[in-house]
Design an enzyme around this catalytic site. Sequence first.
Site, PDB file in Angstrom:
ATOM      1  CD  GLU A  32       1.052   5.046  17.342  1.00 19.19           C
ATOM      2  OE1 GLU A  32       0.044   4.425  16.971  1.00 19.19           O
ATOM      3  OE2 GLU A  32       2.143   5.012  16.718  1.00 19.19           O
ATOM      4  N   GLY A  37      -3.023   8.419  15.886  1.00 13.03           N
ATOM      5  CA  GLY A  37      -3.912   8.518  14.722  1.00 13.03           C
ATOM      6  C   GLY A  37      -3.495   7.649  13.556  1.00 13.03           C
ATOM      7  CB  THR A  39      -1.374   4.982   7.935  1.00 13.65           C
ATOM      8  OG1 THR A  39      -0.514   4.015   8.540  1.00 13.65           O
ATOM      9  CG2 THR A  39      -0.913   5.277   6.528  1.00 13.65           C
ATOM     10  CB  CYS A  40      -6.071   7.303   8.205  1.00 12.63           C
ATOM     11  SG  CYS A  40      -7.401   8.280   7.525  1.00 12.63           S
ATOM     12  CG  HIS A 434     -32.651  17.008 -14.755  1.00 11.14           C
ATOM     13  ND1 HIS A 434     -31.770  16.360 -15.598  1.00 11.14           N
ATOM     14  CD2 HIS A 434     -32.823  18.253 -15.277  1.00 11.14           C
ATOM     15  CE1 HIS A 434     -31.441  17.176 -16.587  1.00 11.14           C
ATOM     16  NE2 HIS A 434     -32.070  18.343 -16.412  1.00 11.14           N
TER      17      HIS A 434
HETATM   18  C1  LIG Z   1      -0.698   7.687   0.902  1.00 11.79           C
HETATM   19  C2  LIG Z   1      -1.885   6.951   1.457  1.00 11.79           C
HETATM   20  C3  LIG Z   1      -3.148   7.411   1.203  1.00 11.79           C
HETATM   21  C4  LIG Z   1      -4.245   6.738   1.708  1.00 11.79           C
HETATM   22  N1  LIG Z   1      -5.484   7.204   1.406  1.00 11.79           N
HETATM   23  C5  LIG Z   1      -6.568   6.536   1.862  1.00 11.79           C
HETATM   24  C6  LIG Z   1      -7.871   7.021   1.574  1.00 11.79           C
HETATM   25  O1  LIG Z   1      -8.055   8.051   0.921  1.00 11.79           O
HETATM   26  N2  LIG Z   1      -8.930   6.322   2.053  1.00 11.79           N
HETATM   27  C7  LIG Z   1      -8.755   5.181   2.785  1.00 11.79           C
HETATM   28  O2  LIG Z   1      -9.753   4.574   3.188  1.00 11.79           O
HETATM   29  N3  LIG Z   1      -7.533   4.704   3.079  1.00 11.79           N
HETATM   30  C8  LIG Z   1      -6.438   5.354   2.639  1.00 11.79           C
HETATM   31  N4  LIG Z   1      -5.193   4.894   2.964  1.00 11.79           N
HETATM   32  C9  LIG Z   1      -5.069   3.666   3.792  1.00 11.79           C
HETATM   33  C10 LIG Z   1      -5.316   3.998   5.256  1.00 11.79           C
HETATM   34  O3  LIG Z   1      -4.441   5.014   5.653  1.00 11.79           O
HETATM   35  C11 LIG Z   1      -5.165   2.755   6.143  1.00 11.79           C
HETATM   36  O4  LIG Z   1      -5.924   1.720   5.579  1.00 11.79           O
HETATM   37  C12 LIG Z   1      -5.688   3.109   7.525  1.00 11.79           C
HETATM   38  O5  LIG Z   1      -4.813   4.026   8.132  1.00 11.79           O
HETATM   39  C13 LIG Z   1      -5.930   1.919   8.415  1.00 11.79           C
HETATM   40  O6  LIG Z   1      -4.802   1.536   9.058  1.00 11.79           O
HETATM   41  P1  LIG Z   1      -4.770   0.710  10.424  1.00 11.79           P
HETATM   42  O7  LIG Z   1      -5.879   1.070  11.336  1.00 11.79           O
HETATM   43  O8  LIG Z   1      -4.635  -0.692  10.079  1.00 11.79           O
HETATM   44  O9  LIG Z   1      -3.406   1.182  11.047  1.00 11.79           O
HETATM   45  P2  LIG Z   1      -2.583   2.507  10.907  1.00 11.79           P
HETATM   46  O10 LIG Z   1      -3.450   3.681  10.686  1.00 11.79           O
HETATM   47  O11 LIG Z   1      -1.482   2.268   9.948  1.00 11.79           O
HETATM   48  O12 LIG Z   1      -1.992   2.639  12.382  1.00 11.79           O
HETATM   49  C14 LIG Z   1      -1.075   1.729  12.899  1.00 11.79           C
HETATM   50  C15 LIG Z   1      -0.386   2.400  14.071  1.00 11.79           C
HETATM   51  O13 LIG Z   1       0.349   1.416  14.782  1.00 11.79           O
HETATM   52  C16 LIG Z   1       1.561   1.989  15.218  1.00 11.79           C
HETATM   53  N5  LIG Z   1       2.496   0.906  15.446  1.00 11.79           N
HETATM   54  C17 LIG Z   1       3.008   0.034  14.547  1.00 11.79           C
HETATM   55  N6  LIG Z   1       3.777  -0.891  15.152  1.00 11.79           N
HETATM   56  C18 LIG Z   1       3.764  -0.578  16.479  1.00 11.79           C
HETATM   57  C19 LIG Z   1       4.361  -1.157  17.617  1.00 11.79           C
HETATM   58  N7  LIG Z   1       5.124  -2.258  17.526  1.00 11.79           N
HETATM   59  N8  LIG Z   1       4.165  -0.581  18.814  1.00 11.79           N
HETATM   60  C20 LIG Z   1       3.388   0.538  18.935  1.00 11.79           C
HETATM   61  N9  LIG Z   1       2.778   1.106  17.889  1.00 11.79           N
HETATM   62  C21 LIG Z   1       2.957   0.557  16.663  1.00 11.79           C
HETATM   63  C22 LIG Z   1       1.965   2.891  14.069  1.00 11.79           C
HETATM   64  O14 LIG Z   1       2.858   3.894  14.492  1.00 11.79           O
HETATM   65  C23 LIG Z   1       0.611   3.459  13.656  1.00 11.79           C
HETATM   66  O15 LIG Z   1       0.324   4.649  14.322  1.00 11.79           O
HETATM   67  C24 LIG Z   1      -4.065   5.569   2.508  1.00 11.79           C
HETATM   68  C25 LIG Z   1      -2.772   5.122   2.800  1.00 11.79           C
HETATM   69  C26 LIG Z   1      -1.693   5.793   2.284  1.00 11.79           C
HETATM   70  C27 LIG Z   1      -0.317   5.285   2.610  1.00 11.79           C
END
Ligand SMILES: Cc1cc2nc3c(=O)[nH]c(=O)nc-3n(C[C@H](O)[C@H](O)[C@H](O)COP(=O)(O)OP(=O)(O)OC[C@H]3O[C@@H](n4cnc5c(N)ncnc54)[C@H](O)[C@@H]3O)c2cc1C
Length: 454
Positions: A32, A37, A39-40, A434
């Site tokens: 990482e 954790g 984006t979420c 209801h």
């Molecule tokens: C503002 C906003 C609000 C949202 N609200 C919702 C919601 O209410 N409900 C919902 O279901 N979804 C929501 N989402 C979408 C949700 O956050 C993502 O779909 C979710 O986080 C799934 O992402 P993921 O598991 O693919 O990867 P991510 O959670 O994005 O994690 C990817 C991780 O990989 C790491 N990484 C990237 N490249 C490298 C690398 N080369 N080497 C090491 N580490 C790396 C990053 O640092 C990151 O920690 C929202 C998104 C945003 C932007």
Amino acid sequence: MTFDVIVIGSGQAGVPLATRLAAAGKRVLLAERGDLGGTCVNTGCTPTKTMMASARAAHVARTAGRLGVRVPQVEVDLGAIADRKDAIVRRWREGVGKRVQVEGLTVLRGHARFAGEREVEISGEIHKAETIVINTGARALVPPIDGLGETPWLDNASVMSLRDVPSHLLILGGGYIGCEFGQMFRRFGSRVTIVDHSGHLLSREDPEISCALEDIFRKDGIGLELNAKVVQVSGGAGAIDVRLDGGKELRGSHLLVAVGRRPNTDDLGCDKGNVALDAKGFVVADDEYLTSAPGVYAVGDVLGGPQFTHTSWDDHRLLFDLLLGRSRRGRRGRFIPYTVFTDPQVAGVGLTERGARERGLPFETATMAFGSIARAIEVDETAGLLKVILDPQSERVLGASIVGPEAGELIHIFVVLMQGGATARAIVDAQFVHPTFAEGVQSLLMKLERYALR
Ligand SMILES: Cc1cc2nc3c(=O)[nH]c(=O)nc-3n(C[C@H](O)[C@H](O)[C@H](O)COP(=O)(O)OP(=O)(O)OC[C@H]3O[C@@H](n4cnc5c(N)ncnc54)[C@H](O)[C@@H]3O)c2cc1C
């Protein structure tokens, strides 16, 4: 070092996958580069929904008079709201930190990139594994707009660090991120203008769903510039100018760019790993998450499908079973629900009417206004509507869309029905409590001729 599995990215699939594989006896490396954790937890769901709760509190206080409760003065303290958000994010992040302390799991903090087939380099060291899982997620897309590079702008992460309410927030993008932030900041006291090139907010929805939200936004005092293409931005801190196709100029104090997400693959060395990407940089993978490189899988937002936390989490569940040979079930054919956490919420699952038409499917549809639901009248939250698309032969629900109070909860009635393969009659024949909003789902179905009471 050599591991059984390397997981790149501690997102919503990466963490459960890495911890469960380690618990199953595999030697796992989790890489990482940012905060644990993904984006979420850090810049997506958790902080936005925490701040939306404050925005709703302000709105409820301001509008309590309609229920006979007068709140003399509403003050929004954005610093306090941001502190509360930061504390909750910290708590979740620390929770992830504890969850990854599993025997057999090594967590390395640093940027990971492919150095060759089944080889990953992190902080100058090469690590090898038979299985590599890409869970690197996505980040805000920066559109090629003239002047954007020289103009201060905010993305989903930086906009949540503001401690003073912007006087006028201009938002590029009327998708779910733009809509959530737009309403949030309007309720914090900003003037807000949302600009989108399509004719409607949430343009993938059927028009009546988008229109219902647009009416609500306009009543909230949010400016909407639809069918509007931004051709140039300029200005500096506190005074940003946006020029639209056609010559119209908008001036705001801050600019939020929320026009989509781009995958974190540009710096992942995919060429060295022989991992094929599509034209937009998303990883190409088959139904069982396998990429073009043997032993390399991809899950979550980096795949470019629906980008939701629950979808990424479900990817982990399916891939875990595939990797351990417990099942051969792939990702196709899943029902993927979603919710836009505006107030009221917008939620959907399955096909829209437009989607059913495009596929040439036979369908029946019914819509019903929230204003005809007893509960909605009692709590004075009557804006919105429910819509269902039904296959007339099988009586199965093809899709449902809801804009209205608790839409994100109500949609699960359809999710379970569809997942269970039940017909819509199951809803008609059930007893609904209801007075609840859920009663409206049953009344909606009864609007279809075949279920009408005579
Ligand atoms: C503002 C906003 C609000 C949202 N609200 C919702 C919601 O209410 N409900 C919902 O279901 N979804 C929501 N989402 C979408 C949700 O956050 C993502 O779909 C979710 O986080 C799934 O992402 P993921 O598991 O693919 O990867 P991510 O959670 O994005 O994690 C990817 C991780 O990989 C790491 N990484 C990237 N490249 C490298 C690398 N080369 N080497 C090491 N580490 C790396 C990053 O640092 C990151 O920690 C929202 C998104 C945003 C932007």
